[in-house]
Write a protein that holds these residues in place. Structure first.
Motif, mmCIF file in Angstrom:
data_model
loop_
_atom_site.group_PDB
_atom_site.id
_atom_site.type_symbol
_atom_site.label_atom_id
_atom_site.label_comp_id
_atom_site.label_asym_id
_atom_site.label_seq_id
_atom_site.Cartn_x
_atom_site.Cartn_y
_atom_site.Cartn_z
ATOM 1 N N LEU A 20 0.845 -1.198 0.000
ATOM 2 C CA LEU A 20 0.000 0.000 0.000
ATOM 3 C C LEU A 20 0.881 1.249 0.000
ATOM 4 O O LEU A 20 0.539 2.265 -0.615
ATOM 5 C CB LEU A 20 -0.935 -0.006 1.214
ATOM 6 C CG LEU A 20 -1.967 -1.137 1.230
ATOM 7 C CD1 LEU A 20 -2.890 -0.992 2.435
ATOM 8 C CD2 LEU A 20 -2.787 -1.139 -0.058
ATOM 9 N N MET A 21 2.029 1.162 0.670
ATOM 10 C CA MET A 21 2.959 2.299 0.691
ATOM 11 C C MET A 21 3.524 2.541 -0.710
ATOM 12 O O MET A 21 3.671 3.674 -1.148
ATOM 13 C CB MET A 21 4.119 2.015 1.668
ATOM 14 C CG MET A 21 3.708 2.101 3.125
ATOM 15 S SD MET A 21 3.511 3.834 3.630
ATOM 16 C CE MET A 21 3.000 3.623 5.339
ATOM 17 N N GLY A 30 2.017 1.788 -3.454
ATOM 18 C CA GLY A 30 0.902 2.386 -4.178
ATOM 19 C C GLY A 30 0.768 3.871 -3.835
ATOM 20 O O GLY A 30 0.497 4.705 -4.706
ATOM 21 N N MET A 31 0.976 4.194 -2.566
ATOM 22 C CA MET A 31 0.895 5.587 -2.128
ATOM 23 C C MET A 31 1.964 6.437 -2.806
ATOM 24 O O MET A 31 1.690 7.536 -3.293
ATOM 25 C CB MET A 31 1.067 5.655 -0.612
ATOM 26 C CG MET A 31 0.920 7.036 -0.049
ATOM 27 S SD MET A 31 1.563 7.121 1.649
ATOM 28 C CE MET A 31 3.326 7.101 1.349
ATOM 29 N N GLY A 83 0.819 7.098 -6.168
ATOM 30 C CA GLY A 83 -0.245 8.106 -6.150
ATOM 31 C C GLY A 83 0.318 9.508 -5.972
ATOM 32 O O GLY A 83 -0.120 10.465 -6.626
ATOM 33 N N LEU A 84 1.310 9.626 -5.100
ATOM 34 C CA LEU A 84 1.935 10.935 -4.883
ATOM 35 C C LEU A 84 2.743 11.335 -6.114
ATOM 36 O O LEU A 84 2.790 12.521 -6.476
ATOM 37 C CB LEU A 84 2.822 10.900 -3.637
ATOM 38 C CG LEU A 84 2.054 10.768 -2.308
ATOM 39 C CD1 LEU A 84 3.012 10.571 -1.139
ATOM 40 C CD2 LEU A 84 1.160 11.980 -2.073
ATOM 41 N N ALA A 122 0.317 12.689 -8.430
ATOM 42 C CA ALA A 122 -0.084 14.018 -7.976
ATOM 43 C C ALA A 122 0.944 15.052 -8.407
ATOM 44 O O ALA A 122 0.597 16.154 -8.866
ATOM 45 C CB ALA A 122 -0.242 14.016 -6.454
ATOM 46 N N THR A 123 2.227 14.699 -8.298
ATOM 47 C CA THR A 123 3.290 15.619 -8.710
ATOM 48 C C THR A 123 3.192 15.930 -10.201
ATOM 49 O O THR A 123 3.298 17.090 -10.622
ATOM 50 C CB THR A 123 4.681 14.988 -8.419
ATOM 51 O OG1 THR A 123 4.669 14.490 -7.080
ATOM 52 C CG2 THR A 123 5.792 15.975 -8.603
ATOM 53 N N ILE A 178 0.518 15.718 -12.167
ATOM 54 C CA ILE A 178 -0.661 16.540 -12.462
ATOM 55 C C ILE A 178 -0.417 17.991 -12.060
ATOM 56 O O ILE A 178 -0.698 18.914 -12.826
ATOM 57 C CB ILE A 178 -1.906 15.991 -11.731
ATOM 58 C CG1 ILE A 178 -2.197 14.559 -12.205
ATOM 59 C CG2 ILE A 178 -3.125 16.888 -12.000
ATOM 60 C CD1 ILE A 178 -3.372 13.909 -11.524
ATOM 61 N N PRO A 219 -8.672 8.842 -14.298
ATOM 62 C CA PRO A 219 -8.922 7.493 -13.770
ATOM 63 C C PRO A 219 -8.983 6.429 -14.867
ATOM 64 O O PRO A 219 -8.514 5.308 -14.686
ATOM 65 C CB PRO A 219 -10.278 7.620 -13.070
ATOM 66 C CG PRO A 219 -10.381 9.055 -12.704
ATOM 67 C CD PRO A 219 -9.690 9.802 -13.818
ATOM 68 N N GLN A 248 -5.465 5.727 -16.083
ATOM 69 C CA GLN A 248 -4.753 5.017 -15.018
ATOM 70 C C GLN A 248 -5.205 3.554 -14.933
ATOM 71 O O GLN A 248 -4.382 2.636 -14.907
ATOM 72 C CB GLN A 248 -5.026 5.739 -13.705
ATOM 73 C CG GLN A 248 -4.372 5.114 -12.504
ATOM 74 C CD GLN A 248 -4.694 5.888 -11.230
ATOM 75 O OE1 GLN A 248 -5.307 6.960 -11.287
ATOM 76 N NE2 GLN A 248 -4.286 5.356 -10.100
ATOM 77 N N PRO A 250 0.710 -4.790 -7.586
ATOM 78 C CA PRO A 250 0.868 -3.375 -7.283
ATOM 79 C C PRO A 250 2.093 -2.745 -7.916
ATOM 80 O O PRO A 250 2.060 -1.588 -8.318
ATOM 81 C CB PRO A 250 0.986 -3.362 -5.758
ATOM 82 C CG PRO A 250 0.276 -4.570 -5.317
ATOM 83 C CD PRO A 250 0.497 -5.588 -6.385
ATOM 84 N N THR A 269 1.404 0.257 -10.155
ATOM 85 C CA THR A 269 1.853 1.571 -9.702
ATOM 86 C C THR A 269 2.726 2.254 -10.742
ATOM 87 O O THR A 269 2.506 3.419 -11.089
ATOM 88 C CB THR A 269 2.626 1.418 -8.380
ATOM 89 O OG1 THR A 269 1.773 0.787 -7.435
ATOM 90 C CG2 THR A 269 3.064 2.756 -7.848
ATOM 91 N N ASP A 318 0.603 3.317 -13.623
ATOM 92 C CA ASP A 318 -0.250 4.466 -13.278
ATOM 93 C C ASP A 318 0.479 5.765 -13.562
ATOM 94 O O ASP A 318 -0.002 6.630 -14.294
ATOM 95 C CB ASP A 318 -0.565 4.451 -11.764
ATOM 96 C CG ASP A 318 -1.651 3.459 -11.408
ATOM 97 O OD1 ASP A 318 -2.149 2.774 -12.316
ATOM 98 O OD2 ASP A 318 -1.993 3.373 -10.215
#
Lengths: 450, 450
Positions: free
Chosen positions: A289-290, A292-293, A296-297, A300-301, A303, A321, A324, A426, A430, A433
């Motif tokens: 999950l980390m 994946g996080m 995700g971050l 975010a950077t 975008i 989405p 992704q 993942p 990831t 993504d």
């Protein structure tokens, strides 16, 4: 006829334990197969399970202990003295005994081995501890039936009867020379039909598949499956017969490997069950999950760095989405096919040809999806022509790139000696993504010209 | 000693085929195991492979055909006459013969069966065709060694020698009454050590595990693994012994199931290999990508319906990929653990207790990730306090919901008799994507009050 573990039965057993009524409990459990009792033990708490293990004969409990889940077995063994553990190991085949002893702490190990009555058995177990668990040496058992090529069939049958007492199942009789070097094999069937006074050297089959103690477990599994073997002898570096591996061990191994690959693909970093506690579950699940996080971050950077999109083309964000999810799904599909091909040793042909084929498949899938999305985006979400075009082209590109990445990463890892299964799930999702979103914005930038 | 398929070897074989030099080719291939020749055939084109199948003895080629990939076997059989196919089937065990005949067209099936020389063998094969392939009847072979309880040990050994000729491996000798009803078993070992004049009824073991022709394949696999059986007898509704299933068939079954589950988790809807053609690959992969696309379009609809976010809080959109990835990953993890628990029959305890545990695990994971993201969003992406709070709360909520959904869907499907493995992979990812983004925006709406 089939055993069914009921709540009533569990309660009955729990009550007998609470009443310390060992006699009645022993009489009750005598009717059941050890595998059924093992199933029962999984439902009891450690103290109750220990009570039963101490109560029953070690001939039965040794089999039960082998069947148990690692965690429960460990806690039961914690409640037994080294001498009690040694009694259990005395009854087990050497491979199972070695597996269980390997789980104990070093100092307990020594004490337990000292308490094993049968010294040959103890020596065999200690010998097995030398091998890595993922090699033939780690899988093999010392129990086997072997005869010398110089013996007669009649002498062989006598000797075999003696040896067979220690061997649960006789798959093959191995033939060795005087020094113990593997020469061939003999089936029980052959022995039944051969002339009593013939010499083994006249009747044995000199062609025999074997592995060495260093052969890797997955190679052993491959050979046994490919050649449909129910048992395979193991030799040391000098060709001396030292053990054998049976098909049921391979079945367990294949199952465990498949489960591990499945868990890795699902982003679970270690063997974990629905019934495991909070700590174990978190330890197995949080790492992925980390990752994946981080992905995700990362997204975010990307975008936030395309400020023009946020300010001028916010509609493009609606399809993030979709991009992704598609990139992730394609990547997982491609990598899974490669991981499975590598596991089965069925990956053939040249890398370049495979990439070309994969790209073609991706192109067909990409165009199909892009056309649908292109129309939907324009007519339902009212994106401009160029925006729709950006989305469509981005989808095709992302699908092709994700397919190629999904193909190459497992192959690359495999070539570097890393288990390609880590690349699925993942990890590939990831990276795809982040990569997918970046590609999407880059294409939009080119087409829309900002 | 190990066989290694080299390019030189393939070229040599191809040249001999091109030269129509059957004699030299036969001499060359005689040295090799049928499993190795099967591996070679996979590298040749259909005509070349057919040439070899027609060239070699059906004793060898029947084994080769069993080993081959379905696709290649099908194209080779297309090139053989019904009588040639019948020759191959004549050499096969009934279970393999039935599997292969089931792949043929109905009219070819009839012709082939008519050409099988051994009429008992043909009748056995036809009998096996009646059973569903996922039942014990579909897995079993007719070849077995059975003796009547009224016989003597000596008579039994004689009869056994006769029967054993048709049976590749004798695992157990099954004991029946006069009518053929299964009564018990006898090991080859027992027979070797028993008194010659004893009656079977005095020495046999009356306790024997068995399944009926209707028992489901996964139940057979579970029983054989649980009780460590290398073979299990199969009886019909009247208790008459009709066949047996061996552990190697179960190994194949377990492997195939594991691969299928793995492929489903990876979003591949049917058995496909890296070397398969465009059409097959597309057919296996496009459906899941379409489902992913629907999810992506669903997400797009949600985002475009929260116009306030697009116009007033665009920064929230930066974190959509993070929410989506996390929801997907958590869902896949949870569902994989349940699917595996269901497959292993190891899911214990009550549903409510499991949901509570799952929620606790999710809460710990959720809080860990939310705290990190909360700080990063505020200090690196400069979101406002309330925006950061929305993101953090949304992450925790989404993780808990995804975990519960991931837990419940496979259980629900399983209870409805649907294979829970379909619930993993893209299916759960896609629904969690959409659900996650919706939850995120809803929480943002509540906290930011728009």
């Amino acid at each position: 006829m089939r055993f069914q573990l009921t709540d009533e039965f569990i309660e009955k057993v729990e009550k007998l334990i609470a009443d310390d009524n060992g006699e009645a409990l022993e009489a009750l459990l005598k009717e059941y197969h050890f595998a059924d009792i093992a199933e029962l033990l999984e439902e009891l708490d450690t103290d109750e399970a220990t009570y039963i293990v101490k109560l029953l004969d070690s001939e039965v409990t040794s089999e039960i202990l082998i069947e148990l889940d690692d965690d429960l077995r460990e806690s039961i063994l914690d409640n037994l003295t080294p001498s009690e553990i040694a009694d259990e190991l005395d009854e087990m085949d050497t491979d199972d005994a070695a597996d269980i002893i390997a789980e104990l702490d070093d100092d307990i190990q020594k004490q337990v081995i000292g308490h094993i009555e049968d010294t040959t058995h103890a020596a065999d177990i200690v010998d097995l501890l030398r091998y890595d668990e993922d090699t033939a040496g780690g899988l093999m058992a010392k129990e086997l039936v072997s005869v010398k090529e110089s013996w007669t069939v009649a002498g062989c049958v006598r000797e075999m009867r003696r040896q067979a007492e220690n061997v649960t199942r006789v798959h093959s009789i191995y033939v060795t020379d005087k020094e113990g070097r593997l020469k061939g094999r003999l089936s029980l069937k052959d022995l039944l039909t051969a002339h009593q006074r013939a010499h083994i050297s006249e009747v044995y089959i000199p062609k025999v598949d074997y592995v060495t103690v260093h052969t890797e477990a997955n190679e052993v599994a491959r050979i046994m499956q490919k050649y449909d073997l129910e048992a395979i002898p193991v030799v040391d570096d000098e060709g001396i017969l030292v053990g054998r591996i049976t098909i049921d061990d391979i079945l367990d191994y294949v199952k465990e490997e498949a489960e591990r690959d499945y868990q890795m693909a699902a982003g679970i970093s270690q063997d974990v069950e629905a019934s495991d506690g909070l700590f174990k579950q978190t330890k197995a699940r949080l790492p992925w999950l980390m990752i994946g996080m981080m992905g995700g971050l990362g997204a975010a950077t990307i975008i936030s760095n395309f400020e023009v999109i946020l300010s001028t083309y916010p509609k493009l964000l609606i399809f993030v989405p979709l991009i992704q999810a598609t990139a992730g799904n394609v990547g997982v599909q491609s990598s899974a096919i490669i991981v499975q091909g590598l596991a089965n040793d069925s990956l053939k042909g040249h890398l370049f040809a495979r990439i070309v084929r994969e790209t073609t498949v991706a192109l067909v899938n990409g165009i199909s999806i892009a056309i649908i999305v292109l129309f939907i985006s324009h007519f339902i979400f009212y994106t401009s022509y160029l925006e729709s075009l950006s989305i469509g082209v981005a989808l095709i590109t992302v699908i092709i790139l994700a397919a190629i990445v999904g193909n190459l990463i497992p192959i690359f890892l495999h070539r570097r000696g890393i288990d390609p299964a880590v690349a699925t799930g993942p990890f590939i999702t990831t990276s795809n993504d982040v990569f997918g979103i970046f590609t999407y914005f880059l294409i939009a930038k080119l087409i829309l010209g900002f």
